[in-house]
Structures are given as structure tokens and as C-alpha cells.
Design an enzyme around this catalytic site. Sequence first.
Site, PDB file in Angstrom:
ATOM      1  N   ARG A  66      46.566  -4.741  52.637  1.00 44.31           N
ATOM      2  CA  ARG A  66      47.187  -3.637  53.286  1.00 44.31           C
ATOM      3  C   ARG A  66      47.593  -4.172  54.731  1.00 44.31           C
ATOM      4  O   ARG A  66      48.617  -3.689  55.170  1.00 44.31           O
ATOM      5  CB  ARG A  66      46.037  -2.693  53.341  1.00 44.31           C
ATOM      6  CG  ARG A  66      45.705  -1.764  52.154  1.00 44.31           C
ATOM      7  CD  ARG A  66      44.951  -0.583  52.602  1.00 44.31           C
ATOM      8  NE  ARG A  66      44.210   0.031  51.291  1.00 44.31           N
ATOM      9  CZ  ARG A  66      44.898   0.727  50.610  1.00 44.31           C
ATOM     10  NH1 ARG A  66      45.925   1.306  50.996  1.00 44.31           N
ATOM     11  NH2 ARG A  66      44.347   1.158  49.336  1.00 44.31           N
ATOM     12  N   ASN A 108      50.207  14.164  60.272  1.00 44.67           N
ATOM     13  CA  ASN A 108      50.276  14.183  58.998  1.00 44.67           C
ATOM     14  C   ASN A 108      50.157  15.749  58.375  1.00 44.67           C
ATOM     15  O   ASN A 108      49.424  16.504  59.224  1.00 44.67           O
ATOM     16  CB  ASN A 108      48.972  13.575  58.209  1.00 44.67           C
ATOM     17  CG  ASN A 108      48.979  13.631  56.974  1.00 44.67           C
ATOM     18  OD1 ASN A 108      50.011  13.473  56.147  1.00 44.67           O
ATOM     19  ND2 ASN A 108      48.049  13.873  56.219  1.00 44.67           N
ATOM     20  N   HIS A 110      48.432  18.086  55.249  1.00 46.27           N
ATOM     21  CA  HIS A 110      47.570  18.096  54.188  1.00 46.27           C
ATOM     22  C   HIS A 110      47.387  19.387  53.602  1.00 46.27           C
ATOM     23  O   HIS A 110      47.278  20.273  54.213  1.00 46.27           O
ATOM     24  CB  HIS A 110      46.278  17.568  54.776  1.00 46.27           C
ATOM     25  CG  HIS A 110      45.131  17.370  53.583  1.00 46.27           C
ATOM     26  ND1 HIS A 110      45.467  16.460  52.624  1.00 46.27           N
ATOM     27  CD2 HIS A 110      44.157  18.070  53.133  1.00 46.27           C
ATOM     28  CE1 HIS A 110      44.526  16.493  51.624  1.00 46.27           C
ATOM     29  NE2 HIS A 110      43.748  17.483  52.001  1.00 46.27           N
ATOM     30  N   GLU A 175      53.775  25.106  54.116  1.00 46.98           N
ATOM     31  CA  GLU A 175      54.034  23.575  54.809  1.00 46.98           C
ATOM     32  C   GLU A 175      55.281  23.463  55.334  1.00 46.98           C
ATOM     33  O   GLU A 175      55.314  22.929  56.434  1.00 46.98           O
ATOM     34  CB  GLU A 175      53.866  22.724  53.639  1.00 46.98           C
ATOM     35  CG  GLU A 175      52.453  22.446  52.945  1.00 46.98           C
ATOM     36  CD  GLU A 175      52.247  21.340  52.134  1.00 46.98           C
ATOM     37  OE1 GLU A 175      52.820  20.246  52.274  1.00 46.98           O
ATOM     38  OE2 GLU A 175      51.763  21.459  51.039  1.00 46.98           O
TER      39      GLU A 175
END
Length: 198
Positions: A66, A108, A110, A175
Site C-alpha cells: 500500500r 469522505n 459514507h 448523498e
Amino acid sequence: MTKRVAIFLSGGGSNMRALVEDMTGDHPARPCVVVSNVADAGGIAWAKARGIATEVVDHKPFQGDRAAFEAELSSRLAAYAPDIICLAGFMRKLTAEFTDAWAGRMINIHPSLLPLYKGLHTHARALEAGDTVHGCTVHEVTAALDDGPILGQARVPVLPGDTADDLAARVLVQEHRLYPAVLRRFAAGDRSLLTLDS
Ligand code: GRF
């Protein structure tokens, strides 16, 4: 000064589109690049067609590393000098090194009312729990998955007979209201909680 926003996605990018479409006029930010780990993500094609810069960093060659994947992401990003990163359906976990480097500058969305239902399958889990209210959350990104200070939430009723897909579609509409509204405030330095009801 106008803030520069990088948007990360892995899929269709409907949230990215909602963000980009809102970043006009007196909005304190503008998109500078759309980044994906998936070359044929619908969101990449859409951004290209709009004349927005795009970068694709496929995670697969970096399997198991990663840090190397993120080093490549960071080096691509550097050219655009973003002030803010918006994760919008970006389906890779980020290491603490990356989230720490962007602390307070990365947000972010969610699809649940956090702290409920971190991770995947949020709609099915809300139905299974018998919840009557579900929704979505915009939060600052920290090293812990789907954690970090909450900036905004939109509540969505769960209706009798709802399937996970029905609920997902109803949440997605919210959203698209919530994320642009939070980004506008965040880019202007306002981190106070925004609550929307549908
Ligand atoms: C959204 O439900 C978002 O909350 C989640 O992934 C989905 C992405 O959808 N993180 P889209 O690519 O923005 O349409």
C-alpha cells in the site's frame, strides 16, 4: 483564495459529479483533478468529457504494498497541488501515513449514520437491524476506517418493504445533497455539524 479539490473514486462517480456541478460561481473551491484506481471507472470518463484533469493509478501492480501505491498517488497528486481531497466511493483503504499527511484536509462520504455500520453492506445491515432511520455521513478521514470527526449527516426514513437497493437509492439522493453542502462549508473553513432531513 479558491481551494483546489482532488476527488478520488473507484466507480460511477455520482458523488463526484454532484461535487463538481456545485463548484461554480461563489463556491470557495474548484476541482483540480479526479483520481481513480480503476481505469474504466465511469467517473473518469465523465470528468475527461468535462475537461477536468484525471489520473489513474491502478492498485493491482502494487498488490501487498500500500505504501508504494500511495507514493505513486502522492507523486501524481503533487502536480495539481490540491488543498483538499474528497473521497467519493474510493474503494481502497489508506494507510495512516497517507491519512496523517492529509489530516484535516481529506473528507469522505459514507452511506450510513456513523458511527453505525462502518465498512460495507451498510443498507442491508440497517435493514437487518430493523432501523427505521438510515442515512449518510460526511466525515474527516483519519487512520481508522469510516471514522474521524463528523461534518454532516442526512437522515433517510426506512420504509416498509424496502430492499437494500431501494434504501441505497434513497440514501444516494441525499448523498448528492449532503456532500456538496458540506464541501462548500469545509472549503470555507466551517467544520460545524450540518444535519439534513429528507
Ligand atoms: C456511495 O454510496 C458512497 O457513499 C460510497 O460509495 C458509493 C459511491 O457512489 N462510499 P458513486 O460512485 O459516488 O456513485
